[in-house]
Scaffold this motif. Sequence first.
Motif, PDB file in Angstrom:
ATOM      1  N   ARG A   1      20.128 -13.995  -4.948  1.00  0.00           N
ATOM      2  CA  ARG A   1      19.141 -13.556  -5.980  1.00  0.00           C
ATOM      3  C   ARG A   1      19.551 -12.939  -6.917  1.00  0.00           C
ATOM      4  O   ARG A   1      20.246 -12.595  -7.401  1.00  0.00           O
ATOM      5  N   LEU A   2      18.763 -13.747  -8.099  1.00  0.00           N
ATOM      6  CA  LEU A   2      19.160 -13.257  -9.131  1.00  0.00           C
ATOM      7  C   LEU A   2      18.755 -12.626 -10.172  1.00  0.00           C
ATOM      8  O   LEU A   2      17.757 -12.582 -10.414  1.00  0.00           O
ATOM      9  N   THR A   3      19.222 -11.677 -10.787  1.00  0.00           N
ATOM     10  CA  THR A   3      18.364 -10.393 -11.053  1.00  0.00           C
ATOM     11  C   THR A   3      18.912 -10.354 -13.235  1.00  0.00           C
ATOM     12  O   THR A   3      20.133 -10.362 -13.245  1.00  0.00           O
ATOM     13  N   SER A   4      18.066  -9.626 -14.035  1.00  0.00           N
ATOM     14  CA  SER A   4      18.083  -9.358 -15.858  1.00  0.00           C
ATOM     15  C   SER A   4      18.731  -7.978 -15.338  1.00  0.00           C
ATOM     16  O   SER A   4      17.792  -7.182 -15.228  1.00  0.00           O
ATOM     17  N   PRO A   5      20.020  -7.662 -15.721  1.00  0.00           N
ATOM     18  CA  PRO A   5      20.458  -6.078 -15.903  1.00  0.00           C
ATOM     19  C   PRO A   5      19.382  -5.514 -16.624  1.00  0.00           C
ATOM     20  O   PRO A   5      19.329  -4.241 -16.873  1.00  0.00           O
ATOM     21  N   GLU A   6      19.309  -6.345 -18.163  1.00  0.00           N
ATOM     22  CA  GLU A   6      17.733  -5.642 -19.024  1.00  0.00           C
ATOM     23  C   GLU A   6      16.629  -5.594 -18.690  1.00  0.00           C
ATOM     24  O   GLU A   6      16.164  -4.597 -18.806  1.00  0.00           O
ATOM     25  N   THR A   7      16.369  -6.649 -18.226  1.00  0.00           N
ATOM     26  CA  THR A   7      14.207  -6.327 -17.840  1.00  0.00           C
ATOM     27  C   THR A   7      13.764  -5.878 -15.951  1.00  0.00           C
ATOM     28  O   THR A   7      13.005  -5.650 -16.573  1.00  0.00           O
ATOM     29  N   GLY A   8      15.152  -6.521 -15.032  1.00  0.00           N
ATOM     30  CA  GLY A   8      14.397  -6.481 -13.951  1.00  0.00           C
ATOM     31  C   GLY A   8      13.786  -7.488 -13.635  1.00  0.00           C
ATOM     32  O   GLY A   8      13.833  -7.349 -12.189  1.00  0.00           O
ATOM     33  N   ALA A   9      13.634  -8.326 -14.346  1.00  0.00           N
ATOM     34  CA  ALA A   9      13.083 -10.101 -13.498  1.00  0.00           C
ATOM     35  C   ALA A   9      13.928 -10.297 -12.757  1.00  0.00           C
ATOM     36  O   ALA A   9      15.310 -10.632 -12.820  1.00  0.00           O
ATOM     37  N   HIS A  10      13.647 -11.186 -11.792  1.00  0.00           N
ATOM     38  CA  HIS A  10      14.156 -11.506 -10.582  1.00  0.00           C
ATOM     39  C   HIS A  10      13.614 -13.046 -10.286  1.00  0.00           C
ATOM     40  O   HIS A  10      12.214 -13.368 -10.640  1.00  0.00           O
ATOM     41  N   LEU A  11      14.549 -13.582  -9.451  1.00  0.00           N
ATOM     42  CA  LEU A  11      14.405 -14.793  -8.577  1.00  0.00           C
ATOM     43  C   LEU A  11      15.136 -15.185  -8.155  1.00  0.00           C
ATOM     44  O   LEU A  11      16.116 -14.989  -7.852  1.00  0.00           O
ATOM     45  N   GLN A  12      14.716 -15.994  -6.916  1.00  0.00           N
ATOM     46  CA  GLN A  12      15.246 -16.512  -5.539  1.00  0.00           C
ATOM     47  C   GLN A  12      15.738 -17.632  -5.071  1.00  0.00           C
ATOM     48  O   GLN A  12      14.551 -18.620  -5.628  1.00  0.00           O
ATOM     49  N   LEU A  13      16.670 -18.197  -5.533  1.00  0.00           N
ATOM     50  CA  LEU A  13      16.895 -19.493  -5.466  1.00  0.00           C
ATOM     51  C   LEU A  13      17.316 -19.587  -3.975  1.00  0.00           C
ATOM     52  O   LEU A  13      17.718 -18.878  -3.251  1.00  0.00           O
ATOM     53  N   VAL A  14      16.461 -20.550  -3.197  1.00  0.00           N
ATOM     54  CA  VAL A  14      16.426 -21.247  -1.796  1.00  0.00           C
ATOM     55  C   VAL A  14      16.884 -22.720  -2.172  1.00  0.00           C
ATOM     56  O   VAL A  14      15.879 -23.503  -1.947  1.00  0.00           O
ATOM     57  N   SER A  15      17.647 -22.838  -0.707  1.00  0.00           N
ATOM     58  CA  SER A  15      17.914 -24.304  -0.659  1.00  0.00           C
ATOM     59  C   SER A  15      17.180 -24.773   0.559  1.00  0.00           C
ATOM     60  O   SER A  15      16.301 -25.767   0.772  1.00  0.00           O
ATOM     61  N   ARG A  16      17.819 -23.900   1.543  1.00  0.00           N
ATOM     62  CA  ARG A  16      16.626 -23.986   3.084  1.00  0.00           C
ATOM     63  C   ARG A  16      16.744 -22.793   4.032  1.00  0.00           C
ATOM     64  O   ARG A  16      17.834 -21.849   3.484  1.00  0.00           O
ATOM     65  N   ASP A  17      15.531 -22.035   4.314  1.00  0.00           N
ATOM     66  CA  ASP A  17      15.432 -20.746   4.666  1.00  0.00           C
ATOM     67  C   ASP A  17      16.494 -21.520   6.195  1.00  0.00           C
ATOM     68  O   ASP A  17      16.640 -22.042   7.113  1.00  0.00           O
ATOM     69  N   ALA A  18      17.324 -20.145   6.734  1.00  0.00           N
ATOM     70  CA  ALA A  18      18.354 -20.249   7.430  1.00  0.00           C
ATOM     71  C   ALA A  18      17.516 -20.145   9.301  1.00  0.00           C
ATOM     72  O   ALA A  18      18.580 -20.506   9.972  1.00  0.00           O
ATOM     73  N   SER A  19      16.843 -19.546   9.019  1.00  0.00           N
ATOM     74  CA  SER A  19      16.332 -18.997  10.606  1.00  0.00           C
ATOM     75  C   SER A  19      14.427 -19.915  11.070  1.00  0.00           C
ATOM     76  O   SER A  19      13.845 -20.098  11.582  1.00  0.00           O
ATOM     77  N   ALA A  20      13.625 -19.474   9.406  1.00  0.00           N
ATOM     78  CA  ALA A  20      12.249 -20.973   9.493  1.00  0.00           C
ATOM     79  C   ALA A  20      12.605 -21.980   9.597  1.00  0.00           C
ATOM     80  O   ALA A  20      13.470 -22.563   9.084  1.00  0.00           O
ATOM     81  N   PRO A  21      11.269 -22.322   9.743  1.00  0.00           N
ATOM     82  CA  PRO A  21      11.108 -24.079   9.425  1.00  0.00           C
ATOM     83  C   PRO A  21      10.474 -24.386   7.934  1.00  0.00           C
ATOM     84  O   PRO A  21      10.209 -25.705   8.166  1.00  0.00           O
ATOM     85  N   VAL A  22       9.892 -23.881   7.570  1.00  0.00           N
ATOM     86  CA  VAL A  22       9.727 -23.920   5.800  1.00  0.00           C
ATOM     87  C   VAL A  22      10.355 -22.957   4.876  1.00  0.00           C
ATOM     88  O   VAL A  22      10.760 -21.817   5.526  1.00  0.00           O
ATOM     89  N   ASN A  23      10.298 -23.138   3.777  1.00  0.00           N
ATOM     90  CA  ASN A  23      11.338 -22.628   3.088  1.00  0.00           C
ATOM     91  C   ASN A  23       9.714 -21.740   2.618  1.00  0.00           C
ATOM     92  O   ASN A  23       8.621 -22.112   2.111  1.00  0.00           O
ATOM     93  N   PRO A  24       9.508 -20.185   1.872  1.00  0.00           N
ATOM     94  CA  PRO A  24       8.579 -20.083   1.666  1.00  0.00           C
ATOM     95  C   PRO A  24       8.150 -19.413  -0.236  1.00  0.00           C
ATOM     96  O   PRO A  24       8.866 -20.187  -0.786  1.00  0.00           O
ATOM     97  N   LEU A  25       7.537 -19.674  -0.655  1.00  0.00           N
ATOM     98  CA  LEU A  25       6.715 -19.529  -1.764  1.00  0.00           C
ATOM     99  C   LEU A  25       7.428 -18.422  -2.808  1.00  0.00           C
ATOM    100  O   LEU A  25       7.242 -18.449  -4.264  1.00  0.00           O
ATOM    101  N   ILE A  26       6.909 -17.269  -1.783  1.00  0.00           N
ATOM    102  CA  ILE A  26       7.210 -16.044  -2.330  1.00  0.00           C
ATOM    103  C   ILE A  26       7.717 -15.501  -0.854  1.00  0.00           C
ATOM    104  O   ILE A  26       7.644 -15.512  -0.598  1.00  0.00           O
ATOM    105  N   SER A  27       8.439 -14.080  -1.888  1.00  0.00           N
ATOM    106  CA  SER A  27       8.953 -12.877  -0.681  1.00  0.00           C
ATOM    107  C   SER A  27       7.329 -11.668  -1.192  1.00  0.00           C
ATOM    108  O   SER A  27       7.728 -11.419  -2.271  1.00  0.00           O
ATOM    109  N   ALA A  28       7.622 -10.684  -0.187  1.00  0.00           N
ATOM    110  CA  ALA A  28       5.836  -9.726  -1.005  1.00  0.00           C
ATOM    111  C   ALA A  28       7.256  -8.644   0.225  1.00  0.00           C
ATOM    112  O   ALA A  28       6.940  -9.136   1.237  1.00  0.00           O
TER     113      ALA A  28
END
Length: 117
Positions: free
Chosen positions: A40-67
């Motif tokens: 997870r990368l975040t902008s310290p100025e704005t708080g905007a964030h993004l997660q980079l995902v190559s493959r989920d460690a325990s689930a069969p698919v990657n999610p598109l969002i985390s809630a």
Amino acid sequence: MRVTRIIADLPVADVEAAKGFYTGFLGLSTEEFDLGWVARLTSPETGAHLQLVSRDASAPVNPLISALTDDVDVAYAEALERGYEIVHPLTDEPWGPRRFFVRAPDGTVINVVGHRD
């Protein structure tokens, strides 16, 4: 369910290789965490964030969002009650969160996550 934050989970082939663009060009300079397969990368100025995902460690698919929610157990019960497809069961993951994946009616896979206190 009460969602406290939503984070985009961007699929990438290689998390390390992708970081340069998102830190250098977009200015997401704070690395909140890096597990190798997700960061997870975040902008310290704005708080905007993004997660980079190559493959989920325990689930069969990657999610598109985390809630993120304050009560993942209630969210799980509600998803079951509504008859939504559970893609990854409610799980206490070894790296900290309690989570499950649900497929929205449009096909989007969502990582619904809470953190143990």
